[in-house]
Design a protein around this motif. Structure first.
Motif, PDB file in Angstrom:
ATOM      1  N   VAL A  15       0.874  -1.177   0.000  1.00  0.00           N
ATOM      2  CA  VAL A  15       0.000   0.000   0.000  1.00  0.00           C
ATOM      3  C   VAL A  15       0.910   1.225   0.000  1.00  0.00           C
ATOM      4  O   VAL A  15       1.678   1.427   0.936  1.00  0.00           O
ATOM      5  N   ALA A  16       0.850   1.996  -1.051  1.00  0.00           N
ATOM      6  CA  ALA A  16       1.750   3.139  -1.207  1.00  0.00           C
ATOM      7  C   ALA A  16       0.964   4.425  -1.373  1.00  0.00           C
ATOM      8  O   ALA A  16      -0.161   4.429  -1.867  1.00  0.00           O
ATOM      9  N   GLU A  17       1.580   5.510  -0.940  1.00  0.00           N
ATOM     10  CA  GLU A  17       0.960   6.825  -1.087  1.00  0.00           C
ATOM     11  C   GLU A  17       1.114   7.332  -2.514  1.00  0.00           C
ATOM     12  O   GLU A  17       2.104   7.041  -3.194  1.00  0.00           O
ATOM     13  N   HIS A  18       0.112   8.065  -2.954  1.00  0.00           N
ATOM     14  CA  HIS A  18       0.154   8.681  -4.272  1.00  0.00           C
ATOM     15  C   HIS A  18       0.579  10.141  -4.111  1.00  0.00           C
ATOM     16  O   HIS A  18      -0.129  10.935  -3.493  1.00  0.00           O
ATOM     17  N   HIS A  19       1.748  10.466  -4.637  1.00  0.00           N
ATOM     18  CA  HIS A  19       2.237  11.838  -4.573  1.00  0.00           C
ATOM     19  C   HIS A  19       2.027  12.511  -5.928  1.00  0.00           C
ATOM     20  O   HIS A  19       2.500  12.010  -6.958  1.00  0.00           O
ATOM     21  N   LYS A  20       1.322  13.623  -5.919  1.00  0.00           N
ATOM     22  CA  LYS A  20       0.990  14.312  -7.163  1.00  0.00           C
ATOM     23  C   LYS A  20       2.234  14.653  -7.976  1.00  0.00           C
ATOM     24  O   LYS A  20       2.212  14.623  -9.210  1.00  0.00           O
ATOM     25  N   SER A 123       6.058   5.886  -7.850  1.00  0.00           N
ATOM     26  CA  SER A 123       4.678   6.339  -7.695  1.00  0.00           C
ATOM     27  C   SER A 123       3.810   5.282  -7.026  1.00  0.00           C
ATOM     28  O   SER A 123       4.095   4.081  -7.094  1.00  0.00           O
ATOM     29  N   GLY A 124       2.748   5.729  -6.393  1.00  0.00           N
ATOM     30  CA  GLY A 124       1.841   4.797  -5.739  1.00  0.00           C
ATOM     31  C   GLY A 124       1.247   3.793  -6.703  1.00  0.00           C
ATOM     32  O   GLY A 124       1.087   2.614  -6.378  1.00  0.00           O
ATOM     33  N   GLN A 128       1.941  -0.190  -6.111  1.00  0.00           N
ATOM     34  CA  GLN A 128       0.813  -1.056  -5.750  1.00  0.00           C
ATOM     35  C   GLN A 128       0.518  -2.108  -6.812  1.00  0.00           C
ATOM     36  O   GLN A 128       0.004  -3.189  -6.491  1.00  0.00           O
TER      37      GLN A 128
END
Length: 253
Positions: A15-20, A123-124, A128
């Protein structure tokens, strides 16, 4: 070892964060690459210097938000890639740009392409869905290779060889996410650049004397080599600069 237990891929349940910022870098490079390479397909040679100015401007702006390690990777990638461009294009004639030179915007372009590969890889979305994306990439590139070997178009033996090399980077290399990101941006820029007539690959590879496509289907492998050198070389370069800075500091004291 099965595909789904590859040690250098993120875990299947990551589970990864999505950074713009990662997606903004990728979108920016895809759009500007398309504009730049299409324009260079018909514009006068002077325009290459204009494109180079904006290329460096944008690259430096994006790098301001990156850590020192990534900035060093980009510097190594640009240096190695430019040397490779002059050797492979100007000297070997493996591919030739429209004016027979290495366009002035190419160094900054390589920097943006490498940064995009890194941004996509971290990237997320890629973290993922790494395995699904890898399956998609292998399937698409494999179909491209099959077309090149089919005889329906330009015969592409080199593309098949490069595809095997690319698989080695992807499944045996330590940075598969960067290589996945590289496949998307480099395949796109190769298709755009050759379609626009900005450069063309020689029908017969001058080194191996084997036929190749325009571009070769496994062309991402060449860019993965640049990425691998950048990743491996950034650490030693940073250490060398740190030691040099310490020596200079002691001499001044």
């Amino acid at each position: 070892m099965s595909f789904f237990s590859l040690p250098h891929f993120p875990a299947a349940n990551t589970v990864a964060e999505h950074h713009k910022r990662d997606y903004q870098i990728a979108a920016f490079t895809f759009v500007t690459t398309t504009i730049c390479l299409t324009m260079d397909g018909f514009a006068p040679q002077f325009m290459q210097y204009v494109l180079a100015f904006f290329g460096w401007l944008f690259l430096i702006a994006w790098l301001r938000g990156e850590c020192k390690y990534v900035r060093t990777q980009v510097a190594v990638a640009v240096t190695f890639a430019v040397i490779g461009e002059y050797f492979a294009s100007v000297y070997m004639k493996g591919y030739i740009y429209r004016f027979g030179n290495v366009p002035a915007y190419v160094p900054a372009g390589h920097g943006l392409v490498y940064l995009t590969a890194v941004a996509l890889g971290r990237s997320g979305l890629f973290q993922q869905h790494a395995r699904r994306i890898a399956v998609f990439v292998v399937a698409v590139c494999g179909a491209w290779v099959a077309w090149g070997l089919s005889g329906f178009g330009r015969l592409d033996i080199i593309g098949a060889v490069l595809f095997v090399v690319f698989l080695g980077y992807l499944f045996k290399g330590r940075s598969p996410m960067v290589y996945l990101g590289a496949f998307f941006i480099t395949s796109w820029l190769e298709i755009v650049g050759t379609s626009a007539g900005t450069w063309a690959w020689a029908e017969i590879d001058p080194a191996s004397h084997l036929p190749q496509g325009n571009p070769p289907s496994g062309v991402a492998a060449w860019y993965c080599l640049v990425d691998a050198v950048a990743i491996a070389g950034a650490g030693p370069v940073l250490q060398a600069f740190t030691k040099t800075a310490l020596v200079l500091q002691r001499q001044r004291a």
